[in-house]
Enzyme design. Structure first.
Site, PDB file in Angstrom:
ATOM      1  N   SER A 101     -15.858  24.114   8.686  1.00  6.69           N
ATOM      2  CA  SER A 101     -15.868  24.583   7.699  1.00  6.69           C
ATOM      3  C   SER A 101     -15.714  23.427   6.610  1.00  6.69           C
ATOM      4  CB  SER A 101     -15.072  25.791   7.431  1.00  6.69           C
ATOM      5  OG  SER A 101     -14.971  26.601   6.175  1.00  6.69           O
ATOM      6  N   HIS A 126     -20.496  26.702   8.053  1.00  8.85           N
ATOM      7  CA  HIS A 126     -21.011  28.067   7.734  1.00  8.85           C
ATOM      8  C   HIS A 126     -20.976  28.264   6.244  1.00  8.85           C
ATOM      9  CE1 HIS A 126     -16.543  29.531   8.354  1.00  8.85           C
ATOM     10  NE2 HIS A 126     -16.695  28.665   7.670  1.00  8.85           N
TER      11      HIS A 126
END
Length: 211
Positions: A101, A126
């Site tokens: 992330s 993501h």
């Protein structure tokens, strides 16, 4: 029983006796930074403060950021990324363990050609998520618009730093995409993968020896 942060001796130039300081403060003196936790405002402010201080101290010596982080707050991660681009010295990024992330976002923000992953490191990308689950409909709509803006910002940075088309980045960010060190290199998130027969980037204290 936890031992806390290890302490090491450090002698301030001009003084005869060494004092004991925690290992991270000692390594900061050699321009080695560590992101080993969730990305939040506190660690972001610490890293930004250290980078700005080291930038003012010497603009000709590179910095090295070691990353083992599951990610965290989007704006905190973006602020660290922006600071990395702001300082004059090159910032090397080294992935140990996991950069997921916002951890992978910061990893890709290192100086291009100076982003390294250890052989068994993992990287995950993501899209940003909203933490606003309850509230008035109008508030939810405002937050949704903000999340879309942040997603666009993050996507554009990945596009610029990896060389991947925006359509590819956008599609991949729709879900959790995990990568090995070699896959992250092929994707453009890192430039180098440390191996047993290749030297890593050169760092103080002979950190550039073969892994």
């Amino acid at each position: 029983m936890p031992i806390g942060v290890p302490k090491v001796p450090f002698r301030i130039p001009g003084e005869e006796d060494a004092s004991w300081i925690d290992v991270y403060n000692r390594l900061y003196r050699d321009r080695l930074l560590f992101l080993g936790q969730d990305v939040d405002d506190e660690i972001a402010n610490q890293l930004i403060g250290i980078m700005i201080y080291l930038n003012g101290e010497n603009q000709s010596k590179d910095m090295y950021m070691y990353i083992n982080s599951p990610g965290g707050a989007v704006l905190a991660g973006i602020s660290v990324y922006d600071a990395m681009q702001f300082v004059v010295p090159d910032v090397h990024t080294i992935c140990m363990g996991l950069a997921a992330s916002m951890g992978s976002f910061i990893l890709t923000g290192g100086e291009i050609s100076k982003r390294l992953a250890l052989p068994h490191a993992r990287v995950m990308i993501h899209q940003p998520a909203s933490s606003f689950y309850e509230g008035q409909a109008g508030e939810c709509m405002i937050e949704a618009e903000e999340v879309l803006k942040l997603k666009d910002c993050v996507t554009k940075v990945y596009m610029q730093r990896t060389g991947k088309p925006m359509a590819v980045i956008s599609e991949d960010m729709e879900r959790d995409v995990f990568m090995s060190a070699k896959e992250a290199q092929a994707y453009g998130i890192v430039d180098l993968v440390a191996t047993d027969d290749e030297p890593s980037t050169n760092t103080p204290f002979d950190y550039g020896r073969k892994w």
